[in-house]
Design a protein around this motif. Structure first.
Motif, PDB file in Angstrom:
ATOM      1  N   TRP A 163       0.832  -1.208   0.000  1.00 46.95           N
ATOM      2  CA  TRP A 163       0.000   0.000   0.000  1.00 46.95           C
ATOM      3  C   TRP A 163       0.867   1.258   0.000  1.00 46.95           C
ATOM      4  O   TRP A 163       0.463   2.283  -0.555  1.00 46.95           O
ATOM      5  N   VAL A 164       2.055   1.192   0.605  1.00 51.75           N
ATOM      6  CA  VAL A 164       2.945   2.351   0.611  1.00 51.75           C
ATOM      7  C   VAL A 164       3.412   2.641  -0.812  1.00 51.75           C
ATOM      8  O   VAL A 164       3.434   3.801  -1.247  1.00 51.75           O
ATOM      9  N   TRP A 165       3.780   1.599  -1.554  1.00 54.62           N
ATOM     10  CA  TRP A 165       4.224   1.793  -2.939  1.00 54.62           C
ATOM     11  C   TRP A 165       3.086   2.308  -3.808  1.00 54.62           C
ATOM     12  O   TRP A 165       3.311   3.151  -4.691  1.00 54.62           O
ATOM     13  N   ILE A 166       1.876   1.830  -3.581  1.00 52.88           N
ATOM     14  CA  ILE A 166       0.711   2.327  -4.337  1.00 52.88           C
ATOM     15  C   ILE A 166       0.478   3.801  -4.025  1.00 52.88           C
ATOM     16  O   ILE A 166       0.258   4.626  -4.917  1.00 52.88           O
ATOM     17  N   PHE A 167       0.547   4.154  -2.734  1.00 49.55           N
ATOM     18  CA  PHE A 167       0.376   5.537  -2.315  1.00 49.55           C
ATOM     19  C   PHE A 167       1.464   6.427  -2.923  1.00 49.55           C
ATOM     20  O   PHE A 167       1.172   7.513  -3.441  1.00 49.55           O
ATOM     21  N   LEU A 168       2.710   5.969  -2.886  1.00 51.24           N
ATOM     22  CA  LEU A 168       3.803   6.749  -3.461  1.00 51.24           C
ATOM     23  C   LEU A 168       3.654   6.895  -4.974  1.00 51.24           C
ATOM     24  O   LEU A 168       3.930   7.964  -5.530  1.00 51.24           O
ATOM     25  N   ALA A 169       3.211   5.841  -5.642  1.00 54.76           N
ATOM     26  CA  ALA A 169       2.972   5.930  -7.088  1.00 54.76           C
ATOM     27  C   ALA A 169       1.899   6.975  -7.376  1.00 54.76           C
ATOM     28  O   ALA A 169       2.043   7.783  -8.313  1.00 54.76           O
ATOM     29  N   ALA A 170       0.840   6.986  -6.573  1.00 54.92           N
ATOM     30  CA  ALA A 170      -0.223   7.985  -6.748  1.00 54.92           C
ATOM     31  C   ALA A 170       0.322   9.393  -6.507  1.00 54.92           C
ATOM     32  O   ALA A 170      -0.001  10.324  -7.264  1.00 54.92           O
ATOM     33  N   LEU A 171       1.143   9.570  -5.482  1.00 57.92           N
ATOM     34  CA  LEU A 171       1.748  10.873  -5.218  1.00 57.92           C
ATOM     35  C   LEU A 171       2.635  11.327  -6.373  1.00 57.92           C
ATOM     36  O   LEU A 171       2.605  12.495  -6.776  1.00 57.92           O
ATOM     37  N   ILE A 172       3.418  10.421  -6.902  1.00 58.18           N
ATOM     38  CA  ILE A 172       4.314  10.761  -8.005  1.00 58.18           C
ATOM     39  C   ILE A 172       3.521  11.112  -9.258  1.00 58.18           C
ATOM     40  O   ILE A 172       3.816  12.100  -9.930  1.00 58.18           O
TER      41      ILE A 172
END
Length: 112
Positions: free
Chosen positions: A79-88
């Motif tokens: 979920w952290v990687w998904i969140f970071l991808a969304a932020l990027i």
């Protein structure tokens, strides 16, 4: 309150193998470099020069803390990687929109 936040951040850092001070330093330290890169990008775009290097510098500044997380971190939840991808993705969209506005505002004000 600062002690509680520090304890929480250090606990996460230990759990995921990331030093929160290094992460925060990279994150905060990259902000002025990102702003300078965007200024360089806008200037080059307005003058018709290549924007490749300023875009690459801005992108490197934007993701630098997450690169540290990817290299040093371990057991980072999906979920952290998904969140970071969304932020990027949002950051890219927002930056492109703002750069286009700045370039267009200059073109309208000077008639170029």
């Amino acid at each position: 309150m600062f002690e509680a936040i520090s304890t929480w951040a250090n606990g996460l850092g230990a759990q995921y193998g990331v030093n929160p001070v290094i992460f925060a330093s990279i994150y905060i330290g990259a902000v002025p470099l990102f702003v300078l890169s965007i200024g360089w990008l806008v200037r080059n775009a307005r003058t018709g020069k290549s924007t490749v290097l300023p875009v690459m510098c801005a992108g490197a500044c934007f993701v630098s803390a997450y690169v540290y997380l990817a290299i040093a971190g371990r057991n980072i939840p999906v979920w952290v990687w998904i969140f970071l991808a969304a932020l990027i993705i949002y950051g890219i969209w927002s930056t492109v929109r703002d750069v286009r506005r700045k370039i267009a505002a200059r073109d309208l004000s000077t008639g170029e």
